[in-house]
Scaffold this active site. Structure first.
Site, PDB file in Angstrom:
ATOM      1  N   LYS A   1       0.809  -1.215   0.000  1.00  0.00           N
ATOM      2  CA  LYS A   1       0.000   0.000   0.000  1.00  0.00           C
ATOM      3  C   LYS A   1       0.850   1.277   0.000  1.00  0.00           C
ATOM      4  O   LYS A   1       2.054   1.253   0.248  1.00  0.00           O
ATOM      5  CB  LYS A   1      -0.955   0.000   1.196  1.00  0.00           C
ATOM      6  CG  LYS A   1      -2.125  -0.974   1.012  1.00  0.00           C
ATOM      7  CD  LYS A   1      -3.162  -0.837   2.098  1.00  0.00           C
ATOM      8  CE  LYS A   1      -4.396  -1.691   1.792  1.00  0.00           C
ATOM      9  NZ  LYS A   1      -5.418  -1.617   2.848  1.00  0.00           N
TER      10      LYS A   1
ATOM     11  N   ARG B   1      -3.749 -10.085   5.130  1.00  0.00           N
ATOM     12  CA  ARG B   1      -4.318 -10.024   3.778  1.00  0.00           C
ATOM     13  C   ARG B   1      -3.220  -9.511   2.847  1.00  0.00           C
ATOM     14  O   ARG B   1      -2.766  -8.370   2.995  1.00  0.00           O
ATOM     15  CB  ARG B   1      -5.540  -9.113   3.740  1.00  0.00           C
ATOM     16  CG  ARG B   1      -6.225  -9.044   2.383  1.00  0.00           C
ATOM     17  CD  ARG B   1      -7.457  -8.142   2.440  1.00  0.00           C
ATOM     18  NE  ARG B   1      -8.160  -8.113   1.159  1.00  0.00           N
ATOM     19  CZ  ARG B   1      -7.883  -7.260   0.174  1.00  0.00           C
ATOM     20  NH1 ARG B   1      -6.906  -6.366   0.323  1.00  0.00           N
ATOM     21  NH2 ARG B   1      -8.564  -7.297  -0.954  1.00  0.00           N
TER      22      ARG B   1
END
Length: 279
Positions: free
Chosen positions: A225, A259
Site C-alpha cells: 500500500k 491479507r
C-alpha cells in the site's frame, strides 16, 4: 491460554497460527497491477499459486477500492463475481473463499448461491444499510473494516478528534449492532489506507495492540500500500520488502490474519515469528 477461532461452514478454524488471506482482484483498475486477474487462466493460476504457497483464504474482489476508483453497478460487480466464483467452485471446491463487497444483496448471493465462507466489507455496513441484517441471517464470518466516506471520497475524511479513540468507538458501536443481529463471528480490520493519512496509518499500526480490547480476530491488510511506497519513495511493484517488514511487526503485535498479495513471504514471516515467540 485460549486462542481465537472462526466458524467456517460449521468447522472451528483456530487462529493460534495466524492465517494468510491471498488477494484475487478481478478488476481492471486495482492499485497493484500484479493483482489484477480477469481471464479464467489468470484466475486459476493465481488461486493455484495462493494455495500452493500456503494461503488459507482466497479473498475475491470485483470492486476496486483504491482511492478515486471508478464506481461500478451492482450488476457489473455480480457479473464479475459470478465468473470468478464459478471457476473457483469448479476447480477448488474445498478452498475457503472470502468475497470483498459492501453490498448486502451481493453478499447474500455469494454465500447462498456460491458457498462463499466469509464476507469482507470495507465500509463496515455504512454504504449499504442492508449489510448488517443480511449478515445476521447468513451466519458467516464478517470482516468489519474502518472507513469513512466512499472509495471515491475517503481521503477527504482524515480529520479525527483522536484517531485511536475514534476508531475504537467506531468498532464498539458496530460490534454491538452486529451482536444484536446475531452475527457471531466478527473480524476487525483497522482499514489501513482508508480515510487515513500516511502518518495516521503508521500511528494506527504502531498502536495495533490497542485493538486487543475487543478480543476479536484482527486482520491487517497493508500489502504494497501507499503507506509503504510513498514513505520509501518507490512503487507498489517495489514494496514487497516493506510489506514483509510491516507484516512482521503486525504479527508481533496481535495480527491473526494477514491479507496479502505475496503469500509465500507472508507464510514465511508467520513461521519465523512463531519460532521467535516459542523461544
Amino acid at each position: 491460554m485460549t486462542f481465537k477461532s472462526i466458524n467456517i461452514k460449521g468447522e472451528l478454524v483456530s487462529l493460534e497460527n495466524p492465517l494468510v488471506m491471498g488477494i484475487v482482484n478481478i478488476t481492471p483498475d486495482s492499485f497493484y497491477s500484479g493483482s489484477r486477474k480477469q481471464t479464467e487462466k489468470e484466475i486459476s493460476e493465481r488461486v493455484e499459486s495462493i494455495l500452493s504457497e500456503g494461503g488459507d483464504i482466497i479473498d475475491v474482489g470485483a470492486y476496486s477500492s483504491r482511492p478515486g476508483a471508478t464506481d461500478i453497478s451492482p450488476e457489473e460487480e455480480m457479473e464479475r463475481l459470478h465468473f470468478a466464483l464459478t471457476i473457483l467452485n469448479r476447480n477448488y471446491p474445498e478452498a475457503i473463499i472470502s468475497v470483498d463487497t459492501f453490498r448486502g444483496e451481493i453478499a447474500r448471493r455469494c454465500v447462498e448461491e456460491y458457498g462463499v465462507a466469509i464476507i469482507n466489507d470495507i465500509s463496515g455496513g455504512q454504504l449499504d444499510e442492508t449489510m448488517f441484517p443480511v449478515m445476521g441471517e447468513l451466519k458467516v464470518p464478517y470482516i468489519l473494516m474502518h472507513m469513512r466516506g466512499t472509495p471515491q471520497t475517503m481521503q477527504q475524511y482524515t480529520d479525527y478528534e483522536h484517531l485511536l479513540v475514534d476508531i475504537r468507538k467506531y468498532f464498539a458501536e458496530k460490534i454491538e449492532k452486529l451482536r444484536l443481529l446475531g452475527v457471531n463471528d466478527i473480524i476487525i480490520d483497522p482499514g489501513y489506507g482508508f480515510s487515513k493519512t500516511l502518518e495516521q496509518n503508521y500511528s494506527l499500526l504502531g498502536n495495533l495492540k490497542e485493538f486487543r480490547i475487543f478480543d476479536l480476530p484482527l486482520l491487517v491488510g497493508i500489502s504494497r500500500k501507499a503507506m509503504i511506497y510513498k514513505l520509501l519513495d518507490s512503487t507498489p511493484q517495489e514494496s514487497l520488502n516493506g510489506t514483509t517488514v510491516l507484516n512482521t511487526f503486525a504479527l508481533l503485535n496481535g495480527a491473526d490474519i494477514l491479507r496479502v498479495h505475496d503469500v509465500k513471504e507472508a507464510v514465511e514471516a508467520i513461521k519465523l515469528v512463531n519460532k521467535l515467540k516459542s523461544c
